[in-house]
Design an enzyme around this catalytic site. Structure first.
Site, PDB file in Angstrom:
ATOM      1  N   HIS A  33       0.836  -1.221   0.000  1.00  0.00           N
ATOM      2  CA  HIS A  33       0.000   0.000   0.000  1.00  0.00           C
ATOM      3  C   HIS A  33       0.864   1.262   0.000  1.00  0.00           C
ATOM      4  CE1 HIS A  33      -3.362  -2.681   1.143  1.00  0.00           C
ATOM      5  NE2 HIS A  33      -2.465  -3.236   1.950  1.00  0.00           N
ATOM      6  N   SER A  68      14.804  21.809 -15.724  1.00  0.00           N
ATOM      7  CA  SER A  68      13.610  22.586 -16.041  1.00  0.00           C
ATOM      8  C   SER A  68      14.076  23.919 -16.586  1.00  0.00           C
ATOM      9  CB  SER A  68      12.785  22.794 -14.774  1.00  0.00           C
ATOM     10  OG  SER A  68      12.014  23.967 -14.892  1.00  0.00           O
ATOM     11  N   LYS A  80      15.866  21.536 -10.632  1.00  0.00           N
ATOM     12  CA  LYS A  80      15.156  20.315 -11.031  1.00  0.00           C
ATOM     13  C   LYS A  80      16.045  19.292 -11.735  1.00  0.00           C
ATOM     14  CE  LYS A  80      11.199  19.631 -10.790  1.00  0.00           C
ATOM     15  NZ  LYS A  80       9.950  20.237 -11.224  1.00  0.00           N
ATOM     16  N   GLU A  84       9.524   8.523 -16.596  1.00  0.00           N
ATOM     17  CA  GLU A  84       8.122   8.881 -16.805  1.00  0.00           C
ATOM     18  C   GLU A  84       7.632   8.429 -18.180  1.00  0.00           C
ATOM     19  OE1 GLU A  84       7.380  12.983 -14.492  1.00  0.00           O
ATOM     20  OE2 GLU A  84       9.113  12.997 -15.781  1.00  0.00           O
TER      21      GLU A  84
END
Ligand code: ARG
Length: 448
Positions: A143, A264, A270, A277
């Site tokens: 979980h 970024s 970043k 992804e």
């Protein structure tokens, strides 16, 4: 060309079948000559013409003609330009229906071999990292809550298993693709004394299709490819998701190499896990392509229908996408920096030993359900004062049960892991064995 005629054109994608199409035609022409259906002179002209054409395509000098619609007509017309009337004899005892099904099966077999090699390489990378991580302790999750401590190697070997099943599915798909439709003609077979076996042998097919009507309309071998690819892409997506989580400041378990992160344009701090992804995101199209082919096939009457031309773009897309994702995942894992200290602290500063505390009480005679309750109250008590179990004293423990003695304080993440010395468990002897078994599995897969 006007809109009506461009609608049916497939040459911009089915040109990828040129090698398979030419190989199929050469084998067919040789068989026609052996069976005295065409003369040896025509065969020689056809074979050398087709070899020429292959050279032109590979050199980039082939004059593609969209008005001829597909790869088969483009090659056949070019052959006619080169050798004249003999070209017209190549299509004896053959239809584009059995021709295209043969081309696709040849292509799929090669595609599966390439995919299997990439799956193998990724499994190898995971196994190498599992060796590095054989003594690195991390929290295992259920979980997405810290649950029980495990070795990082044990976690990585879970992916090794998943990808092993993917490889098995692709190998099974290959067996079903390895059947030759050529000789089925348009749908009913052909009225010439052809020799299908020798063509199958030359093209490397293991079997002949048993029913000509099925052979020209069957695309199940593509469904099998798509289904195997979708399961594999789902696995890569899950791996990508974890890399994105693990590389976040919140987890800090790993650092992705610069090659696999991007900055970024606005926020200088970043390090975005774009590759991880995309390995997750591209799964959408792989699943979509499976559904798309299922939908195309649904409701088709026997036998060949032009709908079947729609089998190609999704297939090529899935093949390309999956190869890309496998390679990127391999690259990310091979260059991954592992923060072992951070992983161990995440395990130690949590309540992942609660089960072990309950098991301790069970060993002292308490029923498990009751022990579970005691351990839960103990964890709550520790959490209430901002402490982990390892920060508690024996007096703290004894507030909850008299069964606790000095040795309760020796319950650690390491003792917890080592206690799980069952086949398939995370104990170090088991993980060592799993690594050896993985090594053998890779060796035997690559000998297949
Ligand atoms: N381009 C077609 C396809 O991919 C080739 C087969 C065409 N056959 C036919 N009877 N029109 O399916």
């Amino acid at each position: 060309m006007d809109a009506a005629s461009t609608y049916t054109v497939s040459i911009h994608y089915d040109r990828r079948l040129y090698r398979q199409d030419i190989a199929g035609s050469i084998a067919h022409a040789r068989m026609l000559a052996r069976q005295r259906i065409i003369t040896p002179e025509d065969r020689d002209a056809i074979v050398s013409g087709l070899e020429d054409i292959r050279g032109e395509i590979e050199a980039g000098s082939f004059p593609w003609r969209p008005e001829l619609e597909d790869i088969h007509m483009n090659i056949e017309r070019r052959l006619y330009d080169k050798i004249g009337d003999a070209a017209g004899r190549l299509h004896t005892a053959r239809s584009r229906n059995d021709q295209v099904a043969t081309d696709m099966r040849l292509y799929v077999k090669d595609a599966i071999d390439e995919t299997l090699a990439e799956i193998d390489a990724l499994r190898r990378a995971l196994l190498d990292r599992a060796r590095d991580g054989a003594t690195v302790v991390m929290p295992g999750y259920t979980h997405l809550q810290r649950a029980q401590p495990v070795y990082f190697a044990h976690h990585l070997l879970a992916y090794f298993e998943m990808l092993g099943r993917d490889a098995e599915r692709f190998r099974q798909a290959r067996v079903r693709a390895d059947v030759m439709p050529l000789g089925s003609g348009a749908l009913a077979g052909v009225p010439y004394p052809i020799d299908r076996e020798s063509v199958a042998e030359e093209l490397g097919f293991a079997a002949l299709s048993a029913n000509s009507m099925d052979a020209v309309s069957d695309r199940d071998f593509l469904l099998d490819f798509h289904a195997a690819a979708a399961a594999c892409a789902v696995h890569l997506s899950r791996m990508g998701e974890e890399l994105a989580l693990w590389s976040s400041d919140e987890f800090g378990f790993v650092r992705l190499s610069d090659e696999y992160t991007t900055g970024s344009s606005m926020m200088p701090q970043k390090r975005n896990p774009d590759f991880a992804e995309l390995a997750r995101g591209k799964t959408g199209r792989v699943i979509g392509n499976l559904v798309s082919l299922l939908t195309t096939l649904k409701g088709l009457p026997l036998t060949y229908n032009r709908d079947l031309q729609e089998d190609k773009e999704g297939f090529f897309d899935t093949f390309d996408t999956l190869l890309g994702s496998l390679r990127v995942m391999n690259g990310m894992y091979s260059s991954l920096e592992i923060n072992a200290g951070r992983m161990r602290r995440a395990a130690e500063s949590s309540h992942v030993l609660a089960t072990d505390v309950a098991d301790y009480l069970v060993a002292k005679g308490m029923p498990f359900r009751e022990a579970h309750g005691v351990s839960a109250r103990l964890s709550e008590y520790a959490a209430g004062s901002g402490r982990a179990l390892s920060d508690l004293t024996l007096a703290d423990y004894r507030l909850f049960s008299d069964l606790f003695e000095e040795d309760a304080l020796t319950i650690t993440v390491d003792s917890s892991i080592e206690a799980r010395d069952v086949p398939g468990g995370t104990g170090s002897a088991q993980v060592r064995r799993a690594i050896e078994a993985a090594e053998r599995a890779l060796a035997s897969d690559s000998n297949d």
